[in-house]
Design an enzyme around this catalytic site. Structure first.
Site, PDB file in Angstrom:
ATOM      1  CE1 TYR A 137      23.361 -18.922  16.706  1.00  0.00           C
ATOM      2  CE2 TYR A 137      21.917 -17.059  16.386  1.00  0.00           C
ATOM      3  CZ  TYR A 137      22.489 -18.211  15.914  1.00  0.00           C
ATOM      4  OH  TYR A 137      22.210 -18.652  14.650  1.00  0.00           O
ATOM      5  CE  LYS A 187      22.692 -34.771  15.088  1.00  0.00           C
ATOM      6  NZ  LYS A 187      22.181 -35.782  14.128  1.00  0.00           N
ATOM      7  CG  ASP A 220      20.213 -35.090  11.519  1.00  0.00           C
ATOM      8  OD1 ASP A 220      19.307 -35.102  12.379  1.00  0.00           O
ATOM      9  OD2 ASP A 220      21.158 -35.902  11.529  1.00  0.00           O
ATOM     10  CG  ASP A 244      19.277 -17.825  12.698  1.00  0.00           C
ATOM     11  OD1 ASP A 244      18.496 -17.328  11.860  1.00  0.00           O
ATOM     12  OD2 ASP A 244      20.422 -17.400  12.884  1.00  0.00           O
ATOM     13  CG  ASP A 248      17.052 -17.759   7.054  1.00  0.00           C
ATOM     14  OD1 ASP A 248      16.448 -17.152   7.950  1.00  0.00           O
ATOM     15  OD2 ASP A 248      17.942 -17.241   6.356  1.00  0.00           O
TER      16      ASP A 248
HETATM   17 MG    MG Z   1      18.614 -15.825  10.254  1.00  0.00          MG
END
Ligand code: MG
Ligand code: NAI
Length: 351
Positions: A137, A187, A220, A244, A248
């Site tokens: 980000y 990764k 993954d 992030d 979730d």
């Molecule tokens: Mg989020």
């Protein structure tokens, strides 16, 4: 008596419905544990953006700077692009106050049905520690040749030794206080510069925390394991984007995104930390009084823990567990038919 000055930013949609319950729970816990809180509320939101052209005033961070903590509901609403609401409020606060750790605990509570058969209440209890101010980000990049066939976009991921090291140290320290197991999300097979660097720093910091057993998983495969065997995890540390997404997913494993809490921490306490449910403003149910306030309430418990009131925080999580295990009062996202207000009353009664 200890006193705390809390900044409240309800934001948009159900953010404005879940913060008042959280505030009531904080006050009730304070009355029992010998502290008081005063609150300053800020109307910073997409509504303000529509009215005044900015999510918050130019001196917004200065208004928050002297507060002991920030409790935030959710921001984002149809009509305002999500990158505007996020970069106009949440991200400037996280970055400006060096809240470089995002802590997201996940528990499958008794009385909540996880969508996973394998998720046994009591056994699934882990924390995702997300890097919160750099990584994927990033503001570095740009767009070129808009509107032409050769139009392009470039966005650079930024991983710094200092930035990665400090979040890893937080995560290893947290694991040392819990079950002493840490999993690093990576990764480094596909992303050949930043994530091998991340892996090297994990190995380096791991050597400094010999009591913690650690491993690493490609993102993954790790996502699949969150679904297949969520009980195996204790602390999972991840970059900004990976953390992030994983948190979730983990919230869904726990039965509802409405439960999941988050703490944006400045561990040095040079600036206020910010506490917010993981969920968004849920425009699909906003205004109906049926939002699950647990994510906000649990976030408030994390805030009290950060402010030095561990026993009060434990009382709140115990009341959350009790209301779910011992009553059938719950909001529609958990299969019940109670309103936010009814659910909050029951929780306060058990607290
Ligand atoms: Mg989020
Ligand atoms: P969302 O989390 O708002 O909603 C996803 C689904 O979960 C919806 O069906 C919603 O009804 C349900 N849900 C969420 N929280 C709930 C709760 N407490 N009780 C009951 N049901 C709940 O995510 P969505 O729809 O992707 O985003 C909506 C807006 O929120 C967007 O503008 C987005 O940018 C923003 N957002 C803001 C966040 C923040 O402030 N930290 C985080 C995520 C999204």
């Amino acid at each position: 008596m200890t006193h705390h000055h809390i900044a409240l930013i309800p934001g948009d949609g159900i953010g404005t419905e879940v913060l008042p319950p959280a505030q009531r729970v904080v006050d009730a816990a304070g009355a029992r544990h010998g502290f008081t809180c005063s609150y300053t509320a800020y109307d910073w939101s997409c509504e303000r953006y529509a009215r005044e052209g900015a999510m918050m005033p130019a001196d917004g961070l200065d208004q928050l700077r002297d507060k002991d903590a920030i409790l935030l509901g959710a921001v984002g609403y149809p009509g305002v692009p999500d990158h505007v609401s996020l970069w106009g409020l949440l991200i400037p606060i996280r970055r400006g106050f060096r809240q470089y750790v995002n802590v997201r605990p996940i528990r499958v509570f008794e009385g909540v049905e996880s969508p996973l058969r394998a998720a046994v209440p009591g056994e699934v209890d882990f924390v995702v520690v997300r890097e919160n101010v750099e990584g994927e980000y990033s503001e570095i990049g740009g767009r070129l040749n808009r509107g032409f066939a050769e139009e392009m976009a470039v966005q650079e991921a930024v991983f710094t030794r200092a930035g990665v090291t400090r979040v890893l140290d937080y995560a290893f320290g947290l694991a040392a206080r819990r079950d002493r197991r840490l999993t690093s999300a990576t990764k480094s097979n596909g992303i050949v510069h930043t994530l091998p660097f991340w892996d090297e720093l994990v190995a380096e910091r791991g050597a400094e925390h010999p009591a913690v057993v650690w491993d690493q998983e490609h993102i993954d495969a790790l996502a699949a394991k969150f679904v297949l065997d969520p009980a195996r995890f204790d602390v999972v540390v991840a970059s900004n984007l990976f953390g992030d997404i994983l948190s979730d997913l983990a919230a869904a494993v726990a039965g509802s995104i409405g439960i999941a809490p988050a703490a944006n921490l400045n561990p040095e306490r040079d600036f206020p930390s910010m506490f917010e449910p993981v969920h968004g403003s849920a425009p699909d149910i906003a205004g109906r009084g049926i939002a699950n306030p647990l994510g906000a309430i649990w976030s408030a418990a994390l805030m009290l823990d950060h402010l030095g009131h561990r026993a009060a925080a434990d009382d709140i999580t115990a009341a959350i567990a009790a209301v779910l295990a011992k009553t059938d009062v719950r909001t529609p996202d958990l299969g019940g038919d109670s309103t936010t207000a009814e659910f909050t009353e029951k929780l306060l009664e058990l607290l």
